[in-house]
Design a protein around this motif. Sequence first.
Motif, short mmCIF file in Angstrom:
data_model
loop_
_atom_site.label_atom_id
_atom_site.label_comp_id
_atom_site.label_asym_id
_atom_site.label_seq_id
_atom_site.Cartn_x
_atom_site.Cartn_y
_atom_site.Cartn_z
N TYR A 10 0.81 -1.23 0.00
CA TYR A 10 0.00 0.00 0.00
C TYR A 10 0.84 1.27 0.00
CZ TYR A 10 -4.31 -2.62 0.34
OH TYR A 10 -5.37 -3.45 0.06
N ASN A 54 -14.24 -4.76 -3.96
CA ASN A 54 -14.64 -3.61 -4.76
C ASN A 54 -14.76 -2.30 -3.99
OD1 ASN A 54 -14.74 -5.30 -7.00
ND2 ASN A 54 -16.85 -5.86 -6.58
N ALA A 55 -13.75 -1.99 -3.19
CA ALA A 55 -13.67 -0.67 -2.58
C ALA A 55 -13.21 0.30 -3.68
CB ALA A 55 -12.69 -0.67 -1.41
N TYR A 56 -13.87 1.44 -3.78
CA TYR A 56 -13.59 2.37 -4.87
C TYR A 56 -12.53 3.39 -4.48
CZ TYR A 56 -17.32 0.92 -8.03
OH TYR A 56 -18.09 0.22 -8.91
N LEU A 57 -11.58 3.61 -5.39
CA LEU A 57 -10.63 4.70 -5.32
C LEU A 57 -10.92 5.59 -6.52
CD1 LEU A 57 -7.37 2.72 -4.47
CD2 LEU A 57 -8.55 4.34 -2.98
N ASP A 76 -9.33 -2.32 -12.27
CA ASP A 76 -9.31 -3.02 -10.98
C ASP A 76 -7.90 -3.49 -10.63
OD1 ASP A 76 -12.38 -3.45 -10.78
OD2 ASP A 76 -11.87 -4.31 -12.71
N SER A 97 -5.90 -5.82 -7.09
CA SER A 97 -6.04 -6.49 -5.79
C SER A 97 -4.72 -6.41 -5.05
CB SER A 97 -6.42 -7.96 -5.98
OG SER A 97 -7.68 -8.06 -6.57
N TRP A 130 -9.93 -3.68 -5.32
CA TRP A 130 -10.14 -2.25 -5.43
C TRP A 130 -10.58 -1.91 -6.84
CZ3 TRP A 130 -9.56 0.84 -1.19
CH2 TRP A 130 -8.93 0.27 -0.09
#
Length: 143
Positions: free
Chosen positions: A22, A70-73, A124, A126, A133
């Motif tokens: 990250y 599927n957390a959105y950035l 996308d 991961s 994401w």
Amino acid sequence: MKFSVEVITVPVTDVERALHFYVDQVGFVLDVDYSPNGAFRVVQLTPSGSSCSIQIGKAITDAPAGSLRNAYLVVSDLEATRSHLLERGVQVSDIRHKTPIAVWDGGFAPGLDPARGDYASFADFSDPDGNSWVLQERGYREG
């Protein structure tokens, strides 16, 4: 009444590996790395420009590692963001866009939305545990 999402817990198996991913690969900022003992650790990271952070750690959730989906950035330039992540070793999917845009029914076509409309183009990736994401473009023509 006002609600504000400010932290999302991301379940991981290896805190050091996730921290490296990250910070060094995706580019999140390290805010906190706190471990008062060997049984507990909380690491808080924030995406650049975001008011919502993520937490990874030890003994902070009982959710299975890799279960975040599927957390959105949201980004202003999806093409540039994707290229930057690929250069840093993040495996990012090809870009896709909603179609037909006017009456979207869940369909996608390859590439960026031709009009670069807000919320229309996606890619996308991961993390090493499989937490997923979604990159979504908004504000391409602003600023």
